[in-house]
Design an enzyme around this catalytic site. Structure first.
Site, PDB file in Angstrom:
ATOM      1  N   GLY A  83       4.376  -3.462   4.817  1.00  0.00           N
ATOM      2  CA  GLY A  83       4.418  -2.068   3.856  1.00  0.00           C
ATOM      3  C   GLY A  83       2.943  -1.412   3.948  1.00  0.00           C
ATOM      4  O   GLY A  83       2.091  -1.877   4.377  1.00  0.00           O
ATOM      5  N   ARG A 184      20.491   4.816   6.032  1.00  0.00           N
ATOM      6  CA  ARG A 184      20.568   6.236   6.699  1.00  0.00           C
ATOM      7  C   ARG A 184      21.576   6.474   7.422  1.00  0.00           C
ATOM      8  O   ARG A 184      22.470   7.315   7.665  1.00  0.00           O
ATOM      9  CB  ARG A 184      19.223   6.598   6.948  1.00  0.00           C
ATOM     10  CG  ARG A 184      18.341   6.938   5.659  1.00  0.00           C
ATOM     11  CD  ARG A 184      17.075   7.641   6.289  1.00  0.00           C
ATOM     12  NE  ARG A 184      16.258   6.936   6.942  1.00  0.00           N
ATOM     13  CZ  ARG A 184      15.106   6.299   6.635  1.00  0.00           C
ATOM     14  NH1 ARG A 184      14.722   6.364   5.356  1.00  0.00           N
ATOM     15  NH2 ARG A 184      14.490   5.347   7.367  1.00  0.00           N
ATOM     16  N   SER A 215      13.001  -0.038   2.850  1.00  0.00           N
ATOM     17  CA  SER A 215      11.703   0.421   2.453  1.00  0.00           C
ATOM     18  C   SER A 215      11.499   1.189   1.288  1.00  0.00           C
ATOM     19  O   SER A 215      12.620   1.807   0.946  1.00  0.00           O
ATOM     20  CB  SER A 215      11.028   1.001   3.637  1.00  0.00           C
ATOM     21  OG  SER A 215      11.781   1.811   4.126  1.00  0.00           O
ATOM     22  N   ARG A 243      10.628  -3.947  -2.382  1.00  0.00           N
ATOM     23  CA  ARG A 243       9.446  -3.369  -3.297  1.00  0.00           C
ATOM     24  C   ARG A 243       9.838  -3.353  -4.617  1.00  0.00           C
ATOM     25  O   ARG A 243      10.976  -2.933  -5.010  1.00  0.00           O
ATOM     26  CB  ARG A 243       9.097  -2.034  -2.856  1.00  0.00           C
ATOM     27  CG  ARG A 243       8.151  -2.017  -1.370  1.00  0.00           C
ATOM     28  CD  ARG A 243       6.929  -2.338  -1.633  1.00  0.00           C
ATOM     29  NE  ARG A 243       5.948  -2.603  -0.346  1.00  0.00           N
ATOM     30  CZ  ARG A 243       6.009  -3.574   0.208  1.00  0.00           C
ATOM     31  NH1 ARG A 243       6.467  -5.039  -0.264  1.00  0.00           N
ATOM     32  NH2 ARG A 243       5.198  -3.939   1.386  1.00  0.00           N
ATOM     33  N   GLU A 272       2.614  -5.809 -10.257  1.00  0.00           N
ATOM     34  CA  GLU A 272       2.314  -7.104  -9.829  1.00  0.00           C
ATOM     35  C   GLU A 272       0.910  -7.426 -10.025  1.00  0.00           C
ATOM     36  O   GLU A 272       0.067  -6.815  -9.447  1.00  0.00           O
ATOM     37  CB  GLU A 272       2.728  -7.212  -8.116  1.00  0.00           C
ATOM     38  CG  GLU A 272       4.105  -7.142  -7.994  1.00  0.00           C
ATOM     39  CD  GLU A 272       4.817  -7.294  -6.322  1.00  0.00           C
ATOM     40  OE1 GLU A 272       3.669  -7.558  -5.661  1.00  0.00           O
ATOM     41  OE2 GLU A 272       5.775  -7.002  -5.946  1.00  0.00           O
ATOM     42  N   HIS A 291       6.079 -12.729  -5.436  1.00  0.00           N
ATOM     43  CA  HIS A 291       5.666 -12.125  -4.206  1.00  0.00           C
ATOM     44  C   HIS A 291       5.372 -12.954  -2.919  1.00  0.00           C
ATOM     45  O   HIS A 291       4.238 -12.803  -2.330  1.00  0.00           O
ATOM     46  CB  HIS A 291       4.896 -10.815  -4.241  1.00  0.00           C
ATOM     47  CG  HIS A 291       5.057  -9.694  -3.205  1.00  0.00           C
ATOM     48  ND1 HIS A 291       4.523  -8.575  -3.397  1.00  0.00           N
ATOM     49  CD2 HIS A 291       5.527 -10.137  -1.960  1.00  0.00           C
ATOM     50  CE1 HIS A 291       4.998  -7.910  -2.177  1.00  0.00           C
ATOM     51  NE2 HIS A 291       5.594  -8.959  -1.442  1.00  0.00           N
ATOM     52  N   ILE A 292       6.271 -13.910  -2.801  1.00  0.00           N
ATOM     53  CA  ILE A 292       5.954 -15.175  -1.801  1.00  0.00           C
ATOM     54  C   ILE A 292       6.823 -14.963  -0.754  1.00  0.00           C
ATOM     55  O   ILE A 292       6.941 -15.949   0.005  1.00  0.00           O
ATOM     56  CB  ILE A 292       5.837 -16.486  -2.533  1.00  0.00           C
ATOM     57  CG1 ILE A 292       7.168 -16.725  -3.206  1.00  0.00           C
ATOM     58  CG2 ILE A 292       4.709 -16.631  -3.257  1.00  0.00           C
ATOM     59  CD1 ILE A 292       7.415 -18.162  -3.520  1.00  0.00           C
ATOM     60  N   GLY A 293       7.397 -13.796  -0.126  1.00  0.00           N
ATOM     61  CA  GLY A 293       8.606 -13.452   0.970  1.00  0.00           C
ATOM     62  C   GLY A 293       7.575 -14.088   1.844  1.00  0.00           C
ATOM     63  O   GLY A 293       8.582 -14.723   2.897  1.00  0.00           O
TER      64      GLY A 293
END
Length: 326
Positions: A83, A184, A215, A243, A272, A291-293
């Site tokens: 990001g 899109r 995103s 996000r 966060e 947030h441990i992706g």
């Protein structure tokens, strides 16, 4: 190496793989905020003065004030992330500064974590663990801790980019019947997972599992709101690993607490970290991860190495392995 070393500021401790690459290159003098915690704003403004290069993280807001503090030497910003919504892209572009980021390398780790979170949420694993610990586990009961399975289900993925596609590929062997996606444009690669390109409203109302993997843009900010949740099935499970700002958390709380939707799993929140007294954390049907992706040892090492190579490319005016087109 003739001439003076170029000054580089790193805003955090990063995995050794990246540090080794920088020291081996012998072209830069590194100063670093040597902590696992984010750099305070004042230290960032001080540390970046006169720097030729900056290696930063998602938690560092790189705006006009930071760029001013850096001065005219700054050639490159390398972010240890996919990001880049923490970077003031217009300001950076204006100054002709190059930007490196770390896409692709965390695709597999994030997709694996998303599937783990989906299964944990749908099958109520955290609740089950809790019941074992607190003595709630008694005799076998036919309806106790029942959840939802993937076999024969319809999965909707919002944003079938690299990570969305990797999630779809991992979910299909579970016996998913239909895979819907929205975004899109229709994606040619969706054929590999028999993906059906549908309008968002169709995806929301027909899916048993909804995975958000898009995103953050002005269009997607706050997209998952009251009206979104009201279209979901009451048995549907909502997962977000993209996000935090894509979701209106107050509206999500209302949907979960009123039984409008079955459950939610989040690896991203706003802010966060999420405050420990946040209402979402009072709900049994909401699983929140910190947030441990991309948190596997190998992935973080590869991210660190890529960020270092991007930084060196920008400093030396050569190709960067992953340059953001501004």
């Amino acid at each position: 190496m003739s001439g003076k070393l170029m000054k580089v500021f790193i805003t955090r401790r990063i995995p050794q793989e990246g540090m080794k690459i920088l020291s081996a290159a012998g072209v830069c003098e590194v100063s670093q905020w040597d902590s696992d915690e984010p750099v305070p704003r004042a230290e960032l403004l001080k540390g970046i003065q006169g720097a030729h290069g900056l290696l930063c993280l998602l938690s560092d807001k790189i705006d006009a004030e930071v760029l001013e503090a850096a001065g005219p030497n700054l050639k490159v910003i390398s972010t240890l992330s996919v990001g880049f919504d923490h970077l003031a892209i217009d300001e950076i572009k204006k100054r002709g500064i190059r930007v490196g980021y770390t896409p692709d390398v965390l695709t597999d780790a994030t997709a694996e974590l998303t599937v783990a979170l989906l299964l944990a949420t749908a099958r109520r694993l955290p609740e089950g663990v809790e019941e074992v610990k607190n003595g709630g586990w008694s005799s076998w009961k036919p309806l106790w801790l029942c959840g939802y399975g993937l076999s024969g289900s319809t999965v909707g993925i919002i944003g079938l980019g690299r990570i969305g596609m990797a999630i779809a590929q991992r979910l299909m062997p579970f016996g998913v019947k239909r895979l819907l996606y929205s975004g899109r444009t229709a994606k040619p690669h969706a054929a590999e997972v028999n993906g059906e390109f549908v309008p968002l409203d169709t995806l929301v109302s027909e899916s048993d599992f909804i995975v958000v993997s898009c995103s953050l843009t002005p269009e997607t900010q706050g997209m998952c709101d009251k009206s979104f949740f009201s279209k979901m099935k009451p048995t549907a499970v909502f997962i977000n690993t993209s996000r935090g700002a894509v979701v209106n958390q107050e509206h999500l709380y209302e949907a979960l607490s009123s039984g409008q939707i079955a459950a939610a799993g989040l690896d991203v929140t706003t802010p966060e970290p999420l405050p420990t007294n946040h209402r979402l954390l009072t709900l049994k049907n909401c699983v929140v991860l910190p947030h441990i992706g991309s948190a596997t040892y190998s992935t973080r090492g590869v991210m660190s190495a890529l960020a270092a190579r991007n930084l060196l490319g920008g400093l030396q005016g050569t190709d960067m392995p992953s340059e953001l087109t501004l």
